[in-house]
Enzyme design. Structure first.
Site, short mmCIF file in Angstrom:
data_model
loop_
_atom_site.label_atom_id
_atom_site.label_comp_id
_atom_site.label_asym_id
_atom_site.label_seq_id
_atom_site.Cartn_x
_atom_site.Cartn_y
_atom_site.Cartn_z
N HIS A 70 1.05 -1.32 0.23
CA HIS A 70 -0.17 -0.37 0.43
C HIS A 70 0.82 1.43 0.12
O HIS A 70 0.55 2.35 -1.08
CB HIS A 70 -0.53 -0.07 1.53
CG HIS A 70 -1.90 -1.14 1.55
ND1 HIS A 70 -2.15 -1.31 2.69
CD2 HIS A 70 -2.14 -2.16 0.63
CE1 HIS A 70 -2.80 -2.63 2.64
NE2 HIS A 70 -3.13 -2.97 1.17
N LYS B 236 -18.18 -6.45 8.78
CA LYS B 236 -16.83 -7.62 8.85
C LYS B 236 -16.15 -6.06 9.31
O LYS B 236 -15.42 -5.24 9.45
CB LYS B 236 -16.40 -7.28 7.53
CG LYS B 236 -15.30 -8.10 7.07
CD LYS B 236 -14.89 -8.02 5.78
CE LYS B 236 -12.73 -8.77 5.87
NZ LYS B 236 -12.26 -8.31 4.05
N ARG C 32 -2.41 -5.51 -8.03
CA ARG C 32 -1.32 -6.61 -7.20
C ARG C 32 -1.62 -7.57 -8.70
O ARG C 32 -0.02 -7.74 -8.89
CB ARG C 32 -1.78 -6.91 -6.06
CG ARG C 32 -1.40 -6.55 -4.44
CD ARG C 32 -1.32 -7.99 -3.65
NE ARG C 32 -3.93 -7.54 -3.76
CZ ARG C 32 -4.04 -6.92 -2.78
NH1 ARG C 32 -3.72 -5.98 -2.53
NH2 ARG C 32 -5.48 -6.77 -2.95
N SER D 233 -2.92 -7.59 3.24
CA SER D 233 -3.46 -7.63 4.53
C SER D 233 -3.84 -8.89 4.77
O SER D 233 -3.38 -9.34 5.83
CB SER D 233 -4.64 -6.52 5.02
OG SER D 233 -4.01 -5.35 3.93
#
Ligand SMILES: Cc1cn(CCC(=O)O)c2ccccc12
Length: 159
Positions: free
Chosen positions: A17, A41, A90, A127
């Site tokens: 990031h 979440k 990514r 993450s």
């Protein structure tokens, strides 16, 4: 003033990031890194912790602002006068979903989305992968900013 927003969960921020944020910050007068509040979440870190870790990680970037938002990203963009979303990509796997979101956001509110490829050396980072490795005692010291490492270890001790 040319402004952009980099949205995400950032639970927690990784060096992947930080790489993209640093590169994008150089292209705009101001870059907002916006943490998505997802009530459905529960993450490892609270939204406030994620924002604190992000602020530490981007402290050297004077034109980067950290914020949080709930609801639609395009509503955040409208209310903050931000015409463009910049997202890190990514891998090819990211693209299908991101393309759909980008098309929807343009259709909903005329908000454009630009994609930045992650640097190859951090392209494998996410993450969730970092959290998995840290949970099982793996060394993530080269994958996350220093402050994140300390907090990950503290969370592991506390669990
Ligand atoms: C590579 C990458 C993924 N995301 C989503 C992050 C997330 O949802 O946690 C980013 C956000 C900003 C900059 C780069 C990235």
């Amino acid at each position: 003033m040319r402004r952009a927003v980099c949205p995400g969960s950032f639970d927690p921020v990784t060096n992947g990031h930080v790489d993209v944020i640093t590169r994008v910050a150089a292209l705009y007068d101001e870059l907002v890194v916006a943490v998505l509040v997802n009530p459905g979440k529960a993450g490892l870190f609270t939204v406030d912790e994620r924002m604190e870790l992000l602020r530490e990680a981007v402290a050297e970037l004077p034109n980067v602002v950290v914020d949080s938002f709930s609801g639609l990203l395009v509503d955040y963009c409208r209310s903050h006068d931000i015409p463009v979303v910049v997202k890190g990509l990514r891998a090819v796997g990211d693209f299908e979903y991101e393309l759909q979101m980008a098309q929807m956001n343009r259709e909903l509110a005329g908000v454009e989305t630009l994609f930045v490829p992650t640097a190859p050396q951090v392209g494998h980072l996410s993450s969730s992968l970092v959290k998995q490795i840290a949970t099982f005692g793996g060394d993530v010291s080269r994958l996350v900013p220093e402050g994140v490492l300390d907090r990950l270890l503290a969370k592991r001790e506390a669990s």
